[in-house]
Design a protein around this motif. Structure first.
Motif, PDB file in Angstrom:
ATOM      1  N   ASN A   1      17.325  19.296  28.121  1.00 39.17           N
ATOM      2  CA  ASN A   1      17.326  19.443  29.034  1.00 39.17           C
ATOM      3  C   ASN A   1      17.740  17.525  29.521  1.00 39.17           C
ATOM      4  OD1 ASN A   1      17.693  22.014  30.587  1.00 39.17           O
ATOM      5  ND2 ASN A   1      15.789  22.149  30.224  1.00 39.17           N
ATOM      6  N   GLU A   2      18.214  17.105  29.714  1.00 40.25           N
ATOM      7  CA  GLU A   2      18.610  15.954  30.004  1.00 40.25           C
ATOM      8  C   GLU A   2      17.225  15.259  31.068  1.00 40.25           C
ATOM      9  OE1 GLU A   2      21.078  11.986  31.037  1.00 40.25           O
ATOM     10  OE2 GLU A   2      21.985  13.631  30.830  1.00 40.25           O
TER      11      GLU A   2
ATOM     12  N   LYS B   1      22.290  18.052  32.015  1.00 36.78           N
ATOM     13  CA  LYS B   1      22.116  16.691  32.963  1.00 36.78           C
ATOM     14  C   LYS B   1      21.921  16.791  33.874  1.00 36.78           C
ATOM     15  CE  LYS B   1      25.253  16.061  29.355  1.00 36.78           C
ATOM     16  NZ  LYS B   1      25.319  14.889  28.335  1.00 36.78           N
ATOM     17  N   SER B   2      21.080  15.264  34.006  1.00 34.71           N
ATOM     18  CA  SER B   2      20.434  15.464  35.287  1.00 34.71           C
ATOM     19  C   SER B   2      20.966  15.105  36.083  1.00 34.71           C
ATOM     20  CB  SER B   2      19.291  14.350  34.981  1.00 34.71           C
ATOM     21  OG  SER B   2      19.680  12.919  33.992  1.00 34.71           O
TER      22      SER B   2
END
Length: 238
Positions: free
Chosen positions: A214-215, A237-238
């Motif tokens: 996870n970003e 994606k964050s």
């Protein structure tokens, strides 16, 4: 060539149902749980008490995946002890008795939840555990029990500190908190890290983080990659 015999406890639970559906056909599965589930032929077993009726299902097991537990982070200690401590001791004892090659224990990132507001950019598995609730403490004790039995009886133990696996068909959701999204583990990566935990040849006792790539996450997957050969394919994606 015969398939490995894999005993899965807690097979009808959130993680168990997802995992067993994908392991079917690859291994000879023995599925155990206190309640019936929708995945395969699940046999009744209550691990809170040693009982020959469920012990016999561990005959000639190559690997035991111990998922059965009280999963509630707000559970009272009196409810956690039978499910998350007594049951672990019983399963570890049976692994020794039946001479299993490996035990894969489903631990939790709740063992490290105290680092949430620490400001650290990286959390590694060799850092001091920092649980913030009784559930996290019970999982940490479970890891220590597994280590004791594995070292005493010479079987391999892989402890997976599992991240966030949303229940049902729910996805992670854009509204989920950043900390929670950083712990997300996809179904595909869930299967991958458990298969790697079964198949890796050399793994003495070890603790490994289990989440997707996870970003912006702080969880260091270095040991999961190095020892288990884990290569996450998914990530938020964050």
């Amino acid at each position: 060539m015969s398939k490995r015999k894999i005993v899965v406890t807690g097979a009808s639970g959130n993680i168990g149902a997802r995992l067993c559906k994908n392991l079917a056909g690859k291994y000879e599965l023995v599925l155990l749980d206190r309640k019936k589930g929708s995945t395969g032929d699940i046999r009744h077993a209550d691990f809170r008490a040693y009982d020959p009726r469920w012990v016999r299902h561990f005959d000639q097991a190559d690997t035991v995946i111990h998922l059965a537990a009280n999963p509630h982070t707000n559970a009272r200690w009196s409810d956690l002890v039978p499910d998350n401590i007594d049951a672990v001791m019983n399963v570890c004892a049976v692994c020794a008795e039946k001479q299993a090659r490996r035990l894969v224990y489903a631990s939790s990132c709740q063992t490290m939840e105290g680092y949430r507001d620490s400001g650290l950019s990286r959390i590694t598995v060799d850092m001091e555990p920092l649980p913030t609730n009784d559930y996290g403490i019970s999982k940490l004790i479970g890891e220590r029990i597994c280590r004791h039995y594995g070292e005493r009886h010479s079987y391999s133990v892989v402890c997976l500190r599992i991240g966030w696996v949303p229940r049902g068909d729910k996805g992670p959701g854009a509204e989920a908190a950043t900390w929670l999204r950083g712990k997300w583990l996809s179904d595909g990566d869930l299967v991958n890290i458990f298969v790697n935990s079964i198949e890796v040849e050399h793994a003495d006792f070890g603790v490994y983080f289990a989440m997707s790539e996870n970003e912006g996450m702080v969880w260091d997957l270095g040991e999961s990659r190095r020892v288990l050969g884990y290569r996450p394919q998914d990530g938020l994606k964050s």
